[in-house]
Design a protein around this motif. Sequence first.
Motif, PDB file in Angstrom:
ATOM      1  N   LYS A 173       2.752  -1.560   0.651  1.00 51.50           N
ATOM      2  CA  LYS A 173       2.847  -0.637   1.780  1.00 51.50           C
ATOM      3  C   LYS A 173       1.439  -0.272   2.211  1.00 51.50           C
ATOM      4  CE  LYS A 173       3.388   3.841  -0.512  1.00 51.50           C
ATOM      5  NZ  LYS A 173       4.223   5.037  -0.598  1.00 51.50           N
ATOM      6  N   VAL A 174       1.347   0.217   3.432  1.00 50.23           N
ATOM      7  CA  VAL A 174       0.060   0.610   3.996  1.00 50.23           C
ATOM      8  C   VAL A 174      -0.089   2.109   3.794  1.00 50.23           C
ATOM      9  CG1 VAL A 174      -1.369   0.656   6.066  1.00 50.23           C
ATOM     10  CG2 VAL A 174       0.224  -1.245   5.688  1.00 50.23           C
ATOM     11  N   ASN A 218      -6.125   5.045   5.670  1.00 48.66           N
ATOM     12  CA  ASN A 218      -7.216   4.182   6.120  1.00 48.66           C
ATOM     13  C   ASN A 218      -6.843   2.709   6.146  1.00 48.66           C
ATOM     14  OD1 ASN A 218      -8.923   6.453   6.343  1.00 48.66           O
ATOM     15  ND2 ASN A 218      -9.380   6.328   4.154  1.00 48.66           N
ATOM     16  N   ASN A 219      -5.566   2.401   6.449  1.00 46.55           N
ATOM     17  CA  ASN A 219      -5.092   1.021   6.525  1.00 46.55           C
ATOM     18  C   ASN A 219      -5.299   0.253   5.219  1.00 46.55           C
ATOM     19  OD1 ASN A 219      -3.598   0.156   8.676  1.00 46.55           O
ATOM     20  ND2 ASN A 219      -5.171  -1.225   9.445  1.00 46.55           N
ATOM     21  N   THR A 220      -5.247   0.962   4.104  1.00 43.40           N
ATOM     22  CA  THR A 220      -5.395   0.368   2.785  1.00 43.40           C
ATOM     23  C   THR A 220      -4.024  -0.099   2.294  1.00 43.40           C
ATOM     24  OG1 THR A 220      -7.218   1.869   2.303  1.00 43.40           O
ATOM     25  CG2 THR A 220      -6.189   0.798   0.428  1.00 43.40           C
ATOM     26  N   ILE A 221      -4.019  -1.234   1.605  1.00 40.30           N
ATOM     27  CA  ILE A 221      -2.769  -1.788   1.076  1.00 40.30           C
ATOM     28  C   ILE A 221      -2.591  -1.324  -0.359  1.00 40.30           C
ATOM     29  CG2 ILE A 221      -1.551  -3.915   0.475  1.00 40.30           C
ATOM     30  CD1 ILE A 221      -3.303  -5.236   2.707  1.00 40.30           C
ATOM     31  N   GLU A 222      -1.379  -0.866  -0.653  1.00 38.88           N
ATOM     32  CA  GLU A 222      -1.034  -0.466  -2.012  1.00 38.88           C
ATOM     33  C   GLU A 222       0.053  -1.407  -2.520  1.00 38.88           C
ATOM     34  OE1 GLU A 222      -0.401   3.831  -3.475  1.00 38.88           O
ATOM     35  OE2 GLU A 222       1.618   3.093  -3.000  1.00 38.88           O
ATOM     36  N   ILE A 223      -0.235  -2.064  -3.637  1.00 40.17           N
ATOM     37  CA  ILE A 223       0.721  -2.979  -4.266  1.00 40.17           C
ATOM     38  C   ILE A 223       1.205  -2.330  -5.557  1.00 40.17           C
ATOM     39  CG2 ILE A 223       1.074  -5.267  -5.281  1.00 40.17           C
ATOM     40  CD1 ILE A 223       0.240  -5.784  -2.524  1.00 40.17           C
ATOM     41  N   LYS A 224       2.527  -2.317  -5.739  1.00 40.79           N
ATOM     42  CA  LYS A 224       3.113  -1.791  -6.971  1.00 40.79           C
ATOM     43  C   LYS A 224       4.072  -2.812  -7.545  1.00 40.79           C
ATOM     44  CE  LYS A 224       2.876   3.159  -5.991  1.00 40.79           C
ATOM     45  NZ  LYS A 224       3.661   4.389  -5.878  1.00 40.79           N
ATOM     46  N   ASN A 225       4.382  -2.644  -8.804  1.00 39.68           N
ATOM     47  CA  ASN A 225       5.378  -3.465  -9.490  1.00 39.68           C
ATOM     48  C   ASN A 225       6.504  -2.541  -9.936  1.00 39.68           C
ATOM     49  OD1 ASN A 225       2.416  -4.633 -10.644  1.00 39.68           O
ATOM     50  ND2 ASN A 225       3.742  -6.051  -9.574  1.00 39.68           N
ATOM     51  N   ASP A 226       7.201  -1.978  -8.960  1.00 35.16           N
ATOM     52  CA  ASP A 226       8.193  -0.944  -9.215  1.00 35.16           C
ATOM     53  C   ASP A 226       9.557  -1.381  -8.693  1.00 35.16           C
ATOM     54  OD1 ASP A 226       9.634   1.370  -9.574  1.00 35.16           O
ATOM     55  OD2 ASP A 226       8.379   2.602  -8.264  1.00 35.16           O
ATOM     56  N   TRP A 227      10.537  -1.484  -9.594  1.00 36.49           N
ATOM     57  CA  TRP A 227      11.890  -1.879  -9.215  1.00 36.49           C
ATOM     58  C   TRP A 227      12.674  -0.723  -8.600  1.00 36.49           C
ATOM     59  CZ3 TRP A 227      13.834  -6.705  -9.035  1.00 36.49           C
ATOM     60  CH2 TRP A 227      13.113  -7.708  -9.681  1.00 36.49           C
ATOM     61  N   ASN A 228      12.148   0.481  -8.626  1.00 35.58           N
ATOM     62  CA  ASN A 228      12.831   1.640  -8.078  1.00 35.58           C
ATOM     63  C   ASN A 228      12.553   1.723  -6.575  1.00 35.58           C
ATOM     64  OD1 ASN A 228      14.340   3.971  -7.927  1.00 35.58           O
ATOM     65  ND2 ASN A 228      12.629   5.287  -8.534  1.00 35.58           N
ATOM     66  N   ILE A 229      13.179   0.823  -5.821  1.00 35.35           N
ATOM     67  CA  ILE A 229      12.943   0.738  -4.379  1.00 35.35           C
ATOM     68  C   ILE A 229      14.272   0.581  -3.653  1.00 35.35           C
ATOM     69  CG2 ILE A 229      10.656  -0.303  -4.595  1.00 35.35           C
ATOM     70  CD1 ILE A 229      12.148  -2.990  -3.807  1.00 35.35           C
ATOM     71  N   GLN A 230      14.205   0.731  -2.348  1.00 33.82           N
ATOM     72  CA  GLN A 230      15.331   0.420  -1.479  1.00 33.82           C
ATOM     73  C   GLN A 230      14.808  -0.532  -0.410  1.00 33.82           C
ATOM     74  OE1 GLN A 230      16.669   4.190  -0.005  1.00 33.82           O
ATOM     75  NE2 GLN A 230      18.086   4.465  -1.706  1.00 33.82           N
ATOM     76  N   SER A 231      15.656  -1.461  -0.009  1.00 37.00           N
ATOM     77  CA  SER A 231      15.277  -2.419   1.019  1.00 37.00           C
ATOM     78  C   SER A 231      16.456  -2.597   1.965  1.00 37.00           C
ATOM     79  CB  SER A 231      14.906  -3.758   0.365  1.00 37.00           C
ATOM     80  OG  SER A 231      14.537  -4.694   1.348  1.00 37.00           O
ATOM     81  N   VAL A 285      -5.142 -16.637   6.336  1.00 30.32           N
ATOM     82  CA  VAL A 285      -3.775 -16.152   6.164  1.00 30.32           C
ATOM     83  C   VAL A 285      -3.657 -14.875   6.991  1.00 30.32           C
ATOM     84  CG1 VAL A 285      -2.104 -15.130   4.573  1.00 30.32           C
ATOM     85  CG2 VAL A 285      -3.433 -17.121   3.860  1.00 30.32           C
ATOM     86  N   ASP A 286      -2.723 -14.876   7.915  1.00 29.19           N
ATOM     87  CA  ASP A 286      -2.415 -13.676   8.692  1.00 29.19           C
ATOM     88  C   ASP A 286      -1.033 -13.204   8.261  1.00 29.19           C
ATOM     89  OD1 ASP A 286      -4.780 -14.098  10.054  1.00 29.19           O
ATOM     90  OD2 ASP A 286      -3.829 -14.936  11.828  1.00 29.19           O
ATOM     91  N   TYR A 287      -0.924 -11.929   7.968  1.00 28.50           N
ATOM     92  CA  TYR A 287       0.356 -11.383   7.531  1.00 28.50           C
ATOM     93  C   TYR A 287       0.488  -9.950   7.998  1.00 28.50           C
ATOM     94  CZ  TYR A 287      -2.044  -8.879   3.731  1.00 28.50           C
ATOM     95  OH  TYR A 287      -2.854  -8.039   3.011  1.00 28.50           O
ATOM     96  N   HIS A 288       1.694  -9.419   7.881  1.00 31.33           N
ATOM     97  CA  HIS A 288       1.903  -8.024   8.247  1.00 31.33           C
ATOM     98  C   HIS A 288       2.729  -7.309   7.186  1.00 31.33           C
ATOM     99  CE1 HIS A 288       5.687  -9.621  10.103  1.00 31.33           C
ATOM    100  NE2 HIS A 288       6.183  -8.529   9.535  1.00 31.33           N
ATOM    101  N   ILE A 289       2.643  -5.989   7.247  1.00 31.54           N
ATOM    102  CA  ILE A 289       3.444  -5.095   6.417  1.00 31.54           C
ATOM    103  C   ILE A 289       4.079  -4.089   7.366  1.00 31.54           C
ATOM    104  CG2 ILE A 289       3.405  -3.324   4.605  1.00 31.54           C
ATOM    105  CD1 ILE A 289       0.888  -4.757   3.477  1.00 31.54           C
ATOM    106  N   ILE A 290       5.382  -3.887   7.230  1.00 32.55           N
ATOM    107  CA  ILE A 290       6.065  -2.894   8.063  1.00 32.55           C
ATOM    108  C   ILE A 290       5.659  -1.495   7.589  1.00 32.55           C
ATOM    109  CG2 ILE A 290       8.313  -1.924   8.713  1.00 32.55           C
ATOM    110  CD1 ILE A 290       7.681  -4.639  10.002  1.00 32.55           C
ATOM    111  N   SER A 291       5.225  -0.684   8.533  1.00 27.86           N
ATOM    112  CA  SER A 291       4.772   0.671   8.207  1.00 27.86           C
ATOM    113  C   SER A 291       5.200   1.614   9.323  1.00 27.86           C
ATOM    114  CB  SER A 291       3.251   0.686   8.027  1.00 27.86           C
ATOM    115  OG  SER A 291       2.808   1.952   7.619  1.00 27.86           O
ATOM    116  N   LYS A 292       6.472   1.943   9.328  1.00 28.72           N
ATOM    117  CA  LYS A 292       6.977   2.820  10.377  1.00 28.72           C
ATOM    118  C   LYS A 292       6.918   4.275   9.916  1.00 28.72           C
ATOM    119  CE  LYS A 292      11.712   3.158  10.502  1.00 28.72           C
ATOM    120  NZ  LYS A 292      12.976   2.789  11.077  1.00 28.72           N
TER     121      LYS A 292
END
Length: 172
Positions: free
Chosen positions: A15-16, A19-32, A88-95
């Motif tokens: 997730k963003v 300051n437009n920084t990316i945070e990566i986690k290894n957490d199964w406690n999510i909703q999608s 590599v160009d990619y995006h992250i949804i950040s609404k």
Amino acid sequence: EGEVTIINGKIFTSKVVENNTIEIKNDWNIQSPFAVYAYITDWRELETEANFSNDDELQTFIEEMAIKSGTDVSKPFVFRIIGSFDTVDYHIISKPRDEKEHNHELHDKAKKHFSLQNVTGELLGFYSKNHEGVFTHRGHYIHTHFIDEAQKNMGHLEKAKTNRKVKVLISK
């Protein structure tokens, strides 16, 4: 909010943040809101020179590699491309969290775009000629995510460019 990729049973959520920084986690406690998954026990593996610079060329490359590996491209399959990429160009949804409505316009507006150069990592995706508009975008047969080797960048692939040797894995 964010993107989810699972590789070899390990989850990566991005997730963003400030300051437009990316945070990566290894957490199964999510909703999608949706998920496409497969449990792959065996892969067809090829090492080859890759040459693609956009989504259409990547899709053609994947089809060619699948056919070369003996995969029936009329059926869905999973693919991985591991190697070095020129870009590599990619995006992250950040609404906004308080935004309850969602449509194509708001989805496009919520994309935070990132671009990397000379990066090593992996493309993980699903190919299907039968799920256009379901888990692939209209007009495309692939849905692909990217994660870099350092696991500091991960999201939905917009395009990748390479003309280097890569390892391609196609699900059996």
